[in-house]
Design a protein around this motif. Structure first.
Motif, PDB file in Angstrom:
ATOM      1  N   ALA A 117      42.296 -50.392 -15.705  1.00 11.41           N
ATOM      2  CA  ALA A 117      40.894 -50.353 -15.285  1.00 11.41           C
ATOM      3  C   ALA A 117      40.289 -48.955 -15.342  1.00 11.41           C
ATOM      4  O   ALA A 117      39.208 -48.729 -14.801  1.00 11.41           O
ATOM      5  CB  ALA A 117      40.757 -50.912 -13.869  1.00 11.41           C
ATOM      6  N   GLN A 118      40.975 -48.021 -15.984  1.00 12.50           N
ATOM      7  CA  GLN A 118      40.398 -46.691 -16.213  1.00 12.50           C
ATOM      8  C   GLN A 118      39.891 -46.550 -17.657  1.00 12.50           C
ATOM      9  O   GLN A 118      39.452 -45.464 -18.061  1.00 12.50           O
ATOM     10  CB  GLN A 118      41.430 -45.586 -15.926  1.00 12.50           C
ATOM     11  CG  GLN A 118      42.159 -45.719 -14.597  1.00 12.50           C
ATOM     12  CD  GLN A 118      41.246 -45.857 -13.394  1.00 12.50           C
ATOM     13  OE1 GLN A 118      40.245 -45.152 -13.275  1.00 12.50           O
ATOM     14  NE2 GLN A 118      41.579 -46.773 -12.486  1.00 12.50           N
ATOM     15  N   PHE A 119      39.946 -47.637 -18.416  1.00 10.32           N
ATOM     16  CA  PHE A 119      39.542 -47.600 -19.824  1.00 10.32           C
ATOM     17  C   PHE A 119      38.120 -47.085 -19.996  1.00 10.32           C
ATOM     18  O   PHE A 119      37.820 -46.301 -20.907  1.00 10.32           O
ATOM     19  CB  PHE A 119      39.676 -48.998 -20.435  1.00 10.32           C
ATOM     20  CG  PHE A 119      38.982 -49.146 -21.772  1.00 10.32           C
ATOM     21  CD1 PHE A 119      39.546 -48.606 -22.912  1.00 10.32           C
ATOM     22  CD2 PHE A 119      37.765 -49.809 -21.881  1.00 10.32           C
ATOM     23  CE1 PHE A 119      38.907 -48.719 -24.137  1.00 10.32           C
ATOM     24  CE2 PHE A 119      37.118 -49.929 -23.091  1.00 10.32           C
ATOM     25  CZ  PHE A 119      37.700 -49.386 -24.236  1.00 10.32           C
ATOM     26  N   GLY A 120      37.221 -47.517 -19.116  1.00 10.80           N
ATOM     27  CA  GLY A 120      35.814 -47.153 -19.256  1.00 10.80           C
ATOM     28  C   GLY A 120      35.576 -45.658 -19.182  1.00 10.80           C
ATOM     29  O   GLY A 120      34.617 -45.147 -19.778  1.00 10.80           O
ATOM     30  N   ILE A 121      36.442 -44.938 -18.454  1.00 11.83           N
ATOM     31  CA  ILE A 121      36.299 -43.485 -18.343  1.00 11.83           C
ATOM     32  C   ILE A 121      36.371 -42.842 -19.722  1.00 11.83           C
ATOM     33  O   ILE A 121      35.496 -42.066 -20.121  1.00 11.83           O
ATOM     34  CB  ILE A 121      37.393 -42.901 -17.428  1.00 11.83           C
ATOM     35  CG1 ILE A 121      37.230 -43.412 -15.997  1.00 11.83           C
ATOM     36  CG2 ILE A 121      37.380 -41.368 -17.462  1.00 11.83           C
ATOM     37  CD1 ILE A 121      38.375 -43.031 -15.075  1.00 11.83           C
ATOM     38  N   PHE A 122      37.417 -43.182 -20.459  1.00 13.18           N
ATOM     39  CA  PHE A 122      37.663 -42.528 -21.742  1.00 13.18           C
ATOM     40  C   PHE A 122      36.705 -43.048 -22.825  1.00 13.18           C
ATOM     41  O   PHE A 122      36.305 -42.294 -23.712  1.00 13.18           O
ATOM     42  CB  PHE A 122      39.130 -42.719 -22.127  1.00 13.18           C
ATOM     43  CG  PHE A 122      40.066 -42.104 -21.117  1.00 13.18           C
ATOM     44  CD1 PHE A 122      40.362 -40.757 -21.154  1.00 13.18           C
ATOM     45  CD2 PHE A 122      40.608 -42.871 -20.087  1.00 13.18           C
ATOM     46  CE1 PHE A 122      41.198 -40.181 -20.210  1.00 13.18           C
ATOM     47  CE2 PHE A 122      41.440 -42.301 -19.135  1.00 13.18           C
ATOM     48  CZ  PHE A 122      41.735 -40.946 -19.188  1.00 13.18           C
ATOM     49  N   PHE A 123      36.334 -44.314 -22.724  1.00 10.88           N
ATOM     50  CA  PHE A 123      35.328 -44.859 -23.638  1.00 10.88           C
ATOM     51  C   PHE A 123      33.998 -44.127 -23.467  1.00 10.88           C
ATOM     52  O   PHE A 123      33.350 -43.734 -24.452  1.00 10.88           O
ATOM     53  CB  PHE A 123      35.152 -46.356 -23.367  1.00 10.88           C
ATOM     54  CG  PHE A 123      34.053 -46.996 -24.178  1.00 10.88           C
ATOM     55  CD1 PHE A 123      34.251 -47.344 -25.504  1.00 10.88           C
ATOM     56  CD2 PHE A 123      32.804 -47.239 -23.605  1.00 10.88           C
ATOM     57  CE1 PHE A 123      33.229 -47.932 -26.251  1.00 10.88           C
ATOM     58  CE2 PHE A 123      31.778 -47.823 -24.346  1.00 10.88           C
ATOM     59  CZ  PHE A 123      31.995 -48.163 -25.667  1.00 10.88           C
ATOM     60  N   THR A 124      33.613 -43.898 -22.229  1.00 14.47           N
ATOM     61  CA  THR A 124      32.330 -43.246 -21.949  1.00 14.47           C
ATOM     62  C   THR A 124      32.344 -41.780 -22.363  1.00 14.47           C
ATOM     63  O   THR A 124      31.311 -41.237 -22.796  1.00 14.47           O
ATOM     64  CB  THR A 124      31.993 -43.370 -20.452  1.00 14.47           C
ATOM     65  OG1 THR A 124      31.963 -44.755 -20.114  1.00 14.47           O
ATOM     66  CG2 THR A 124      30.634 -42.757 -20.134  1.00 14.47           C
ATOM     67  N   ILE A 125      33.489 -41.124 -22.252  1.00 13.73           N
ATOM     68  CA  ILE A 125      33.580 -39.725 -22.703  1.00 13.73           C
ATOM     69  C   ILE A 125      33.244 -39.633 -24.187  1.00 13.73           C
ATOM     70  O   ILE A 125      32.496 -38.743 -24.618  1.00 13.73           O
ATOM     71  CB  ILE A 125      34.990 -39.165 -22.429  1.00 13.73           C
ATOM     72  CG1 ILE A 125      35.210 -39.010 -20.919  1.00 13.73           C
ATOM     73  CG2 ILE A 125      35.180 -37.820 -23.126  1.00 13.73           C
ATOM     74  CD1 ILE A 125      36.635 -38.671 -20.538  1.00 13.73           C
ATOM     75  N   VAL A 126      33.789 -40.555 -24.966  1.00 15.63           N
ATOM     76  CA  VAL A 126      33.506 -40.563 -26.402  1.00 15.63           C
ATOM     77  C   VAL A 126      32.024 -40.782 -26.654  1.00 15.63           C
ATOM     78  O   VAL A 126      31.388 -40.076 -27.456  1.00 15.63           O
ATOM     79  CB  VAL A 126      34.338 -41.661 -27.110  1.00 15.63           C
ATOM     80  CG1 VAL A 126      33.942 -41.775 -28.574  1.00 15.63           C
ATOM     81  CG2 VAL A 126      35.833 -41.363 -26.982  1.00 15.63           C
ATOM     82  N   LEU A 372      42.668 -36.139 -16.982  1.00 13.46           N
ATOM     83  CA  LEU A 372      41.471 -35.719 -17.707  1.00 13.46           C
ATOM     84  C   LEU A 372      41.332 -34.201 -17.676  1.00 13.46           C
ATOM     85  O   LEU A 372      41.024 -33.570 -18.699  1.00 13.46           O
ATOM     86  CB  LEU A 372      40.247 -36.376 -17.063  1.00 13.46           C
ATOM     87  CG  LEU A 372      38.959 -36.418 -17.880  1.00 13.46           C
ATOM     88  CD1 LEU A 372      39.189 -37.082 -19.219  1.00 13.46           C
ATOM     89  CD2 LEU A 372      37.900 -37.188 -17.098  1.00 13.46           C
ATOM     90  N   LEU A 373      41.558 -33.605 -16.521  1.00 10.93           N
ATOM     91  CA  LEU A 373      41.488 -32.143 -16.415  1.00 10.93           C
ATOM     92  C   LEU A 373      42.524 -31.474 -17.309  1.00 10.93           C
ATOM     93  O   LEU A 373      42.244 -30.469 -17.975  1.00 10.93           O
ATOM     94  CB  LEU A 373      41.689 -31.713 -14.964  1.00 10.93           C
ATOM     95  CG  LEU A 373      40.570 -32.083 -13.983  1.00 10.93           C
ATOM     96  CD1 LEU A 373      40.982 -31.746 -12.551  1.00 10.93           C
ATOM     97  CD2 LEU A 373      39.283 -31.354 -14.332  1.00 10.93           C
ATOM     98  N   GLU A 374      43.732 -32.055 -17.337  1.00  9.96           N
ATOM     99  CA  GLU A 374      44.784 -31.510 -18.184  1.00  9.96           C
ATOM    100  C   GLU A 374      44.402 -31.609 -19.663  1.00  9.96           C
ATOM    101  O   GLU A 374      44.569 -30.659 -20.441  1.00  9.96           O
ATOM    102  CB  GLU A 374      46.097 -32.257 -17.946  1.00  9.96           C
ATOM    103  CG  GLU A 374      46.678 -32.122 -16.556  1.00  9.96           C
ATOM    104  CD  GLU A 374      47.368 -30.786 -16.323  1.00  9.96           C
ATOM    105  OE1 GLU A 374      47.567 -30.031 -17.309  1.00  9.96           O
ATOM    106  OE2 GLU A 374      47.701 -30.489 -15.169  1.00  9.96           O
ATOM    107  N   LEU A 375      43.869 -32.776 -20.080  1.00  7.66           N
ATOM    108  CA  LEU A 375      43.506 -32.978 -21.480  1.00  7.66           C
ATOM    109  C   LEU A 375      42.400 -32.038 -21.920  1.00  7.66           C
ATOM    110  O   LEU A 375      42.459 -31.435 -22.997  1.00  7.66           O
ATOM    111  CB  LEU A 375      43.061 -34.437 -21.695  1.00  7.66           C
ATOM    112  CG  LEU A 375      44.157 -35.504 -21.672  1.00  7.66           C
ATOM    113  CD1 LEU A 375      43.552 -36.892 -21.767  1.00  7.66           C
ATOM    114  CD2 LEU A 375      45.130 -35.284 -22.815  1.00  7.66           C
ATOM    115  N   VAL A 376      41.375 -31.899 -21.082  1.00  6.64           N
ATOM    116  CA  VAL A 376      40.261 -31.004 -21.430  1.00  6.64           C
ATOM    117  C   VAL A 376      40.761 -29.576 -21.557  1.00  6.64           C
ATOM    118  O   VAL A 376      40.380 -28.839 -22.471  1.00  6.64           O
ATOM    119  CB  VAL A 376      39.141 -31.107 -20.385  1.00  6.64           C
ATOM    120  CG1 VAL A 376      38.077 -30.035 -20.624  1.00  6.64           C
ATOM    121  CG2 VAL A 376      38.499 -32.490 -20.417  1.00  6.64           C
TER     122      VAL A 376
END
Length: 381
Positions: A117-126, A372-376
């Motif tokens: 259920a965290q999929f929307g986070i990464f979809f929205t970033i794109v 997310l912080l690590e990836l950025v």
């Protein structure tokens, strides 16, 4: 005596400031009349009014003959969020003390929904990047999908987003709108037959040792996977340890009630520093509100579709609505799933399954923020 009218003249010649005061009044109305997240929306709304008064004493300013003066709201922001992120992190102690992880530990499969259920986070970033936001702002916008206000505030602050006010308002608004938004999103991707699937609840016995070990183990694992998340996860789990240890009941009660309410109150007022007209009134703010909704909806849909995928392989089918409870809006999302289940079939009791997924979502959203912080950080090296 002309100076007595300077403020009124400045206000009524500044349409943006008037608009922000109107936003503040709207938030207060939603908090009181509609009871939408009143603990946070009411102080945020009142703070928005204070910081948008011309030459507001709630903000730092320079007075002729006096010099620099320090406004309390700006000071709270600089000390409690900008310098240390203390306020949103401290709130997690109270949240952790409120959560019973028993339903999750009884059904370990529910851990998967907290991730899905965290999929929307990464979809929205794109999507945000495609719309022209830089990566730091896009990541800050995407985390709105976690449906977790403190995590959204913390991530956007650490990444230095200039939209922290709009992000906070969007995050808490969509948390409050869970009962309205989630049913629509879930019905879009489920059939009536799927929504009527029954799931008998057979809780396992969870020992006290397991309950005590769980927050410690989660903290260590989270720290190894995403060290940046250790403060968020650690304070959440520390609050839960207060609850489960059995020797600090008074502190657990204090964390759940006094601490959580006090920090929420201060956090709402503090975030209003970022709701000044020059920062908030823009086309980008409207885009952020829209993207926040996209993140929230796709988080819900991602969890539901994952449950449907699992059903392809499981003999005992999962009601796919349970996947929608994998967002962090605890316990509102679990209650929504229960209500939707009984609407389709009054004998269908899904609450404890939904709570298991829901508390998993609380952990998942915090971990998602840390990852997310690590990836950025890695991408921008």
């Amino acid at each position: 005596m002309e100076f007595l009218f300077d403020g009124a003249i400045a206000l009524f010649t500044s349409p943006k400031s008037l608009a922000m005061i109107a936003v503040g009044i709207l938030l207060i109305y939603l908090a009181i009349a509609k009871e939408l997240e009143p603990t946070l929306l009411l102080p945020m709304g009142f703070g928005a009014i204070m910081v948008n008064i011309p030459a507001s004493g709630a903000l730092n300013q320079v007075l002729e003959g006096v010099g620099d003066t320090h406004g309390i709201i700006q000071w709270l922001f600089e000390v409690g969020i900008e310098a240390s992120e203390a306020l949103p992190i401290l709130l997690f102690i109270g949240i952790g003390a409120m959560i019973d992880f028993g339903p999750l530990l009884s059904q370990p499969i529910m851990f998967l929904f907290g991730a899905a259920a965290q999929f929307g986070i990464f979809f929205t970033i794109v999507v945000a990047c495609l719309l022209g936001f830089d990566l730091k702002d896009a990541a800050s916008i995407g985390i709105i999908g976690a449906a977790d206000g403190p995590t959204s505030i913390l991530v956007s602050q650490i990444l230095g987003s200039k939209y922290i006010g709009a992000i906070a308002v969007a995050a808490y608004s969509y948390m409050a709108l869970v009962p309205i938004v989630q049913p629509v999103a879930i019905r879009l991707v489920t059939t009536k037959k799927e929504r009527m699937i029954k799931m008998p609840y057979e809780p396992g016995q969870i020992s006290k040792k397991t309950r005590i070990a769980f927050p410690i183990i989660v903290t260590v694992i989270a720290g190894l996977i995403a060290p940046t998340s250790i403060a968020l996860v650690g304070f959440l789990m520390f609050g839960n340890l207060l609850r489960e240890c059995g020797v600090l009941n008074s502190l657990s009660d204090t964390a759940q009630n006094v601490l959580a309410n006090l920090i929420s109150l201060l956090l709402g007022l503090t975030i209003s520093f970022s709701m000044t007209a020059d920062k908030f009134v823009s086309v980008d703010t409207l885009l952020i509100m829209g993207l926040g909704l996209v993140a929230f909806v796709f988080d819900t849909i991602g969890g539901v579709l994952f449950a449907k995928f699992l059903n392809l392989f499981l003999k005992k089918k999962i009601n796919p609505m349970i996947g929608g409870a994998g967002i962090s809006a605890f316990p509102m999302s679990a209650r929504v799933i229960q209500k939707m289940g009984t609407k389709e079939d009054p004998t269908n009791i899904l609450l404890m399954h939904a709570i298991g997924a829901n508390v998993s979502g609380q952990i998942g959203s915090v971990l998602a923020g840390g990852i997310l912080l690590e990836l950025v950080a890695q991408i921008l090296k």
